[in-house]
Design an enzyme around this catalytic site. Structure first.
Site, PDB file in Angstrom:
ATOM      1  N   ASN A  10       0.868  -1.180   0.000  1.00 47.59           N
ATOM      2  CA  ASN A  10       0.000   0.000   0.000  1.00 47.59           C
ATOM      3  C   ASN A  10       0.906   1.231   0.000  1.00 47.59           C
ATOM      4  OD1 ASN A  10      -1.822   2.034   0.445  1.00 47.59           O
ATOM      5  ND2 ASN A  10      -2.430   1.367   2.514  1.00 47.59           N
ATOM      6  N   TRP A  11       1.012   1.854  -1.155  1.00 46.78           N
ATOM      7  CA  TRP A  11       1.933   2.986  -1.285  1.00 46.78           C
ATOM      8  C   TRP A  11       1.395   4.257  -0.626  1.00 46.78           C
ATOM      9  CZ3 TRP A  11       3.945   2.999  -7.092  1.00 46.78           C
ATOM     10  CH2 TRP A  11       4.748   1.872  -7.292  1.00 46.78           C
ATOM     11  N   LYS A  12       0.125   4.237  -0.223  1.00 39.46           N
ATOM     12  CA  LYS A  12      -0.500   5.433   0.381  1.00 39.46           C
ATOM     13  C   LYS A  12      -0.269   6.651  -0.535  1.00 39.46           C
ATOM     14  CE  LYS A  12      -0.170   3.185   4.816  1.00 39.46           C
ATOM     15  NZ  LYS A  12      -0.058   3.280   6.264  1.00 39.46           N
ATOM     16  N   HIS A  97      -9.553   1.269   4.918  1.00 43.91           N
ATOM     17  CA  HIS A  97      -8.270   1.446   5.620  1.00 43.91           C
ATOM     18  C   HIS A  97      -8.467   2.407   6.795  1.00 43.91           C
ATOM     19  CE1 HIS A  97      -4.144   2.520   6.487  1.00 43.91           C
ATOM     20  NE2 HIS A  97      -3.801   1.423   5.846  1.00 43.91           N
ATOM     21  N   GLU A  99      -6.788   4.763   7.822  1.00 44.87           N
ATOM     22  CA  GLU A  99      -6.509   6.171   7.517  1.00 44.87           C
ATOM     23  C   GLU A  99      -7.682   6.828   6.789  1.00 44.87           C
ATOM     24  OE1 GLU A  99      -2.710   5.435   5.673  1.00 44.87           O
ATOM     25  OE2 GLU A  99      -1.854   4.975   7.629  1.00 44.87           O
ATOM     26  N   GLU A 167      -5.251  -4.858  10.618  1.00 45.68           N
ATOM     27  CA  GLU A 167      -4.229  -3.832  10.846  1.00 45.68           C
ATOM     28  C   GLU A 167      -4.518  -3.101  12.156  1.00 45.68           C
ATOM     29  OE1 GLU A 167      -2.206  -2.546   6.893  1.00 45.68           O
ATOM     30  OE2 GLU A 167      -3.885  -1.224   7.279  1.00 45.68           O
ATOM     31  N   GLY A 173       2.847   2.237  10.892  1.00 46.58           N
ATOM     32  CA  GLY A 173       3.782   3.332  10.611  1.00 46.58           C
ATOM     33  C   GLY A 173       4.933   3.441  11.595  1.00 46.58           C
ATOM     34  N   SER A 215       3.601  -2.023  10.481  1.00 49.29           N
ATOM     35  CA  SER A 215       5.051  -2.066  10.689  1.00 49.29           C
ATOM     36  C   SER A 215       5.679  -3.406  10.303  1.00 49.29           C
ATOM     37  CB  SER A 215       5.401  -1.697  12.132  1.00 49.29           C
ATOM     38  OG  SER A 215       4.941  -0.391  12.412  1.00 49.29           O
ATOM     39  N   GLY A 236       2.992  -1.168   4.364  1.00 46.81           N
ATOM     40  CA  GLY A 236       2.953   0.274   4.104  1.00 46.81           C
ATOM     41  C   GLY A 236       4.316   0.808   3.732  1.00 46.81           C
TER      42      GLY A 236
HETATM   43  P1  13P Z   1       3.065   0.474   7.758  1.00 42.51           P
HETATM   44  O1  13P Z   1       3.598  -0.785   7.134  1.00 42.51           O
HETATM   45  O2  13P Z   1       3.759   1.699   7.313  1.00 42.51           O
HETATM   46  O3  13P Z   1       2.928   0.325   9.223  1.00 42.51           O
HETATM   47  O4  13P Z   1       1.572   0.652   7.199  1.00 42.51           O
HETATM   48  C1  13P Z   1       0.679  -0.383   7.334  1.00 42.51           C
HETATM   49  C2  13P Z   1      -0.513  -0.033   6.562  1.00 42.51           C
HETATM   50  O5  13P Z   1      -1.282   0.827   6.961  1.00 42.51           O
HETATM   51  C3  13P Z   1      -0.721  -0.733   5.279  1.00 42.51           C
HETATM   52  O6  13P Z   1      -1.994  -0.525   4.792  1.00 42.51           O
END
Ligand code: 13P
Length: 255
Positions: A10-12, A97, A99, A167, A173, A215, A236
């Protein structure tokens, strides 16, 4: 035949240019030519999908969206439909998600998005996760409610296109040492599977992949995949570093 494992990046809201997106994707594409037992999915920002789709030749890697709208047509400024994602050669979409939920998306919206996406042919990655753990175990009812409500009226004939991504918000993160422990993931996966069994019956629930995100790094991927009872990862920030993401794919492939 054993079900394939899954690694989703997930590149966000990254990377920041088309050039960077292309070179990151090219590197993962090169990696997957040697991958046989793992489905690799990359979910870039919408604006890069078309460009990356143009160079998508490998069967070993797929594209996914990070979100989708719950209607297929109409005047909805800023939204993207499941049809558009498919037309950009996305086969997957992340829905719910944390976020996006933090921006106000509730279970009802998540459920509508999931139904629209799967009806229009996409595989749906439904995200659930508690924001904190409490000793009395209240987070478990938070999780089961979130799962049930996010899958409200999910068409059962499309259960083969459902992936549940667990998650825990508190683990997202951070660093290698902040991910959830494999034992705790395993326990939670058993609970999620039980909830799915109550919804769909044991046999069908057993076929729904449950993956972990929060993470995931090169440093913890091996123990998480070996002892966490999961089918793969939703990665992420490490998915933005080609060598690390490729290493995580290798770890899952050989686990
Ligand atoms: P991280 O791997 O940066 O913790 O993010 C996880 C995430 O939200 C993937 O969708």
């Amino acid at each position: 035949m054993k079900a394939k494992k899954i690694v989703i990046g997930n590149w966000k809201m990254s990377p920041h240019t088309r050039g960077e997106a292309k070179s990151l994707f090219d590197s993962v594409k090169k990696k997957v030519t040697s991958v046989k037992k793992t489905n690799v999915v990359v979910c870039p920002p919408f604006v890069f999908l078309g460009m990356l789709a143009g160079s998508l030749r490998s069967k070993n890697i797929s594209l996914g969206g990070q979100d989708v709208f719950y209607k297929s047509r109409g005047s909805h400024t800023g939204e993207v439909s499941a049809d558009m994602l498919s037309d950009s050669r996305a086969e997957y979409v992340i829905v719910g998600h944390s976020e996006r939920r933090a921006l106000g998306e509730d279970d009802e919206i998540v459920a509508k998005k999931a139904i629209q996406a799967v009806t229009d042919g996409l595989s749906v990655i439904i995200c659930i996760g508690e924001d904190k753990r409490d000793e009395s175990g209240k987070y478990l009812s938070v999780l089961s409610e979130e799962l049930k409500n996010s899958l409200y009226k999910f068409p059962q004939q499309h259960l083969n296109k459902l992936i549940v991504a667990y998650e825990p918000i508190w683990a997202i993160g951070k660093t290698t040492f902040d991910a959830m422990s494999p034992a705790d993931i395993e326990g939670t996966v058993i609970f999620i599977r039980k909830t799915l069994s109550l919804m769909y019956g044991k046999e069908r629930a057993s076929t729904i992949p449950i993956i972990y995100g929060g993470s995931v790094t090169v440093g913890n991927a091996k123990s998480l995949i070996t002892d966490g009872g999961i089918s793969g990862f939703l990665v992420g920030h490490e998915s933005l570093i080609a060598s690390n993401f490729n290493e995580i794919i290798s770890i899952v492939e050989h686990a």
